[in-house]
Design an enzyme around this catalytic site. Sequence first.
Site: not given
Length: 458
Positions: A384, A381, A232, A432, A238-239, A230
């Site tokens: 998902s 989270e 980001e 996570r 948290r990323h 990703r």
Amino acid sequence: GYTWADVASLESPAEGARVRVRGAAAAVRAVGRRVAFLVVRQGAATVQCVVAGGGGMARFAAGLSRESVVDVAGVVSRPREPVRGTTQQLVEIHVEKLHCLSRAVPNLPITVDDASRSEEDVARAKALVHVGQDKRLDYRVIDLRTAANQAIFRIQCQVENVFRQVLLSEGFVGIHTPKLIGGASEGGAAVFKLSYNGQPACLAQSPQLHKQMAICGGFGRVFEVGPVFRAEGSDTHRHLCEFTGLDAEMTLRDHYTELCDVVDKLFVAVFDHLNTACAAELEAIQRQYPFEPLKYSRTTLRLDYDQGIKMLQEAGVHVDAMGDLTTEAEKKLGELVRERYGTEFFMLCRYPSAVRPFYTMPCSDDPRYSCSFDVFVRGEEIISGAQRVHDPELLAAQATARGVDVGSIAAYVDAFRYGAPPHGGFGVGLERVVMLFCGLGNIRKTSLFPRDPKRLAP
Ligand code: 4AD
């Protein structure tokens, strides 16, 4: 002769056993000219070695730089006073032979002792060195030697292992999907673009498209453990730009909640396993980073998104009922749920369609909502999931409506033209899970060599 021994299991050989161990010189202390104490560390376990007598061996030991790798051969004995230290063995070794195999530089950029201290300890004794996160990561190979870090990555491995074991026992097949793909799998933003022999391509943002195509390929239940990329832009706790995804995809009989049933079984098994089989590791982490054990129940609480919104509104939090939850709102909801239901692990179901990816199935009774869910640990989270659209026309329409170039994912859309069963799945972020189970507060702590928006080394 000497028998090779592991430091962690040194207590089992009888006193008087002649052993050889290899490890790092964690501490060196000379007592006069003829005696030196050498603490040898292997993983998180340490043993004190007594180097005495003439021949210069004590002087040689005293001159060893910390973290040098040594071979020690000698006799196991019980010290008169037990050696203090958390992971220290109750035995010591009286050294007869000592070799240095790799000499560490005398001025280490960080020491394992400094990197092992809790924030509390550093705050209490001002003289102690605080090793900041960036410095730890710059010298990660030293930082990883702390007892907490040795435990964190052993726990991470166990999460992955239980994920595999439970899914295998539920009839899933492990697969590997390509990480070089032609179009963004999660929609436009946050994608690393590259040239694939002159053709535009990107690093997979998830195994999403190909795990669904594996279902189209006749595999009823699949899982994958692999890297996820990703791009980001912002630095958060948290990323990461690269993380490990635990993904599952399966055909559905009637309802997307069959996915929630699998998640439930899976994570109760993961948490139970960590609490029982990894108790020593959890303790090691707690010594440096204190945290409360995670509160979770045998069957996981499921709330509808609407219920969550209502709880937040009643608590005076301003939220858009059809919009996405902010990080702060999620955190707050986590607190409200813990107060009302006594759990820190729950699922939020039926998200508004507008805030979910293009491949998500709308609810048949109200298409403004979707057959989807997120799973939270301590208000953040970790998973998902959703049922997917398996009708190619609806899929193409939803992609276009969200600005996804259907041309770049044509083979994926076409996969649903040759017969495709109803199906769904979920994706878990491994780092996570460990971060939140252990209350660690920063995802860089649970990535071996983290890739964040600024860091590409080591
Ligand atoms: O929520 P995400 O983006 O969902 C998907 O990738 C879907 N394809 C999953 C599915 O099967 N429906 O990512 C899934 C999980 C998140 O819940 C989070 O735990 C983690 O991956 N995650 C990240 N972890 C670290 N750094 C990042 N930048 C992450 N982005 C997502």
